[in-house]
Enzyme design. Structure first.
Site, PDB file in Angstrom:
ATOM      1  N   LYS A   1       0.888  -1.174   0.000  1.00  0.00           N
ATOM      2  CA  LYS A   1       0.000   0.000   0.000  1.00  0.00           C
ATOM      3  C   LYS A   1       0.920   1.217   0.000  1.00  0.00           C
ATOM      4  CE  LYS A   1      -4.019   1.855   2.476  1.00  0.00           C
ATOM      5  NZ  LYS A   1      -4.919   2.107   1.347  1.00  0.00           N
TER       6      LYS A   1
HETATM    7  C1  LIG Z   1      -6.555   0.571  -4.037  1.00  0.00           C
HETATM    8  C2  LIG Z   1      -7.309   0.027  -2.879  1.00  0.00           C
HETATM    9  N1  LIG Z   1      -7.913  -1.166  -2.985  1.00  0.00           N
HETATM   10  C3  LIG Z   1      -8.597  -1.694  -1.954  1.00  0.00           C
HETATM   11  C4  LIG Z   1      -8.729  -1.040  -0.751  1.00  0.00           C
HETATM   12  C5  LIG Z   1      -9.454  -1.665   0.391  1.00  0.00           C
HETATM   13  O1  LIG Z   1      -8.532  -2.120   1.347  1.00  0.00           O
HETATM   14  P1  LIG Z   1      -8.894  -2.180   2.892  1.00  0.00           P
HETATM   15  O2  LIG Z   1     -10.114  -3.005   2.993  1.00  0.00           O
HETATM   16  O3  LIG Z   1      -7.720  -2.860   3.508  1.00  0.00           O
HETATM   17  O4  LIG Z   1      -9.099  -0.803   3.349  1.00  0.00           O
HETATM   18  C6  LIG Z   1      -8.130   0.207  -0.590  1.00  0.00           C
HETATM   19  C7  LIG Z   1      -8.261   0.926   0.676  1.00  0.00           C
HETATM   20  O5  LIG Z   1      -7.382   1.426   1.211  1.00  0.00           O
HETATM   21  C8  LIG Z   1      -7.399   0.749  -1.674  1.00  0.00           C
HETATM   22  O6  LIG Z   1      -6.806   1.946  -1.565  1.00  0.00           O
END
Ligand SMILES: Cc1ncc(COP(=O)(O)O)c(C=O)c1O
Length: 326
Positions: free
Chosen positions: A159
């Site tokens: 991330k």
């Molecule tokens: C690109 C992307 N995909 C999916 C998600 C969902 O991830 P999470 O459930 O861990 O927040 C996020 C959220 O941050 C994101 O930025």
């Protein structure tokens, strides 16, 4: 209008006032996007405030940092403690939490090695990301003309702030065209994810979500929803989704920490199912909110209470014996 901010931000071990939490313009992160981060939520439950899947978020943060060779100067337990301290310092009952690990002020140039690894933890009160009406009625989305990064370009398991250049293009295009969000395809033309959400599709009672190799972030809500759906007796398949399946789906919904469980009522102006939140989406959404709000037992140990004493809180994920999770 600029966000007014809130009380305290944790920066490299100290709690500083929101207005004083500044970094130098020459910091590496500003020029090269050299940061990894998390987005998580703390909910106000009957047993007190509780962070949802704190351990899982911290683990993903450390994995993201490892991929980018950023040694975080504290261990995961200390990081969790710092998050809880920051929430307590701000006095929030419920909030969004943004831990950030970034390359600070050091040497100029692309190599990050001469710049320190700095850490900050922010939190603020944040309601429904796509609006409360979106949770109820659903959102209108388009398929983005921007593809998600190919697997050998930007790693989607991390991330990383840099990945959000792609997210911004997806979101900007969607908003410019009058949609709430965009759904991006991967490099092979298969459905990937939204700008900041994973995606689920329902067809003939079965749930489908794109696999991790379709350039998606390994979302923690995605993982939670897979578990919840299976707990409720639904079949869930992590499988390639073709674009046209979006148009013939019975139900579609986004999941994510910010978006929580948000129904999608149309794609490219083509109505999904009955054009409102479908029954399976609603069942999963309700169950998700019952868990995060502490209204039903925390059977997977997903809640970490701010004040564990007297909360009757169950064990957190990391304290549970191996194999006790599905
Ligand atoms: C690109 C992307 N995909 C999916 C998600 C969902 O991830 P999470 O459930 O861990 O927040 C996020 C959220 O941050 C994101 O930025």
């Amino acid at each position: 209008m600029a966000f007014a901010g809130t009380g305290k931000i944790w920066m490299n071990g100290s709690l500083v006032n929101w207005a004083d939490a500044k970094i130098h313009i020459a910091s590496h992160v500003i020029h090269y996007g050299s940061a990894v981060f998390e987005g998580e939520r703390c909910y106000d439950t009957p047993k007190g405030s509780a962070c949802f899947r704190l351990d899982a978020h911290t683990k993903r943060l450390y994995n993201s940092a490892k991929i980018y060779r950023m040694p975080i100067p504290l261990d995961q337990a200390a990081f969790n403690a710092a998050i809880l301290d920051t929430i307590r310092a701000n006095g929030f009952k419920a909030c969004y939490i943004r831990p950030l690990v970034y390359r600070g002020y050091g040497e100029p140039g692309v190599s990050p090695l001469g710049s320190p690894v700095d850490v900050a933890i922010l939190c603020w009160e944040w309601g429904a990301y796509l609006g409360p009406e979106a949770l109820e009625k659903g959102v209108d989305v388009r398929v983005s003309s921007w593809r998600r990064a190919a697997p050998d370009t930007f790693p989607t398991q991390a991330k990383s702030s840099a990945n959000y250049a792609s997210s911004q293009l997806i979101k900007l295009e969607a908003v410019a065209d009058g949609y709430a969000e965009g759904i991006a395809l991967d490099v092979n033309g298969h459905v990937s994810e939204g700008s900041a959400q994973n995606l689920f599709l329902v067809r003939d009672g079965v749930l489908y979500t794109p696999p991790l190799y379709a350039s998606v972030l390994p979302g923690i809500t995605r993982d939670s929803v897979i578990t919840i759906a299976r707990d409720l007796g639904y079949e869930v398949r992590e499988d390639i989704i073709q674009r046209e399946t979006l148009y013939v789906a019975d139900e579609l919904f986004f999941v994510g920490t910010a978006a929580e469980v948000t129904p999608i009522r149309s794609v490219d102006r083509s109505v999904v199912g009955a054009g409102k939140c479908g029954p399976i989406t609603r069942t999963i959404q309700r169950h998700f909110f019952e868990i995060v709000n502490g209204e039903i037992p925390d059977r997977h140990g997903w809640l970490t209470y701010l004040n564990p004493k007297g909360s009757g809180a169950e064990k957190t994920e990391s304290e549970k014996p191996v194999g006790s999770r599905r």
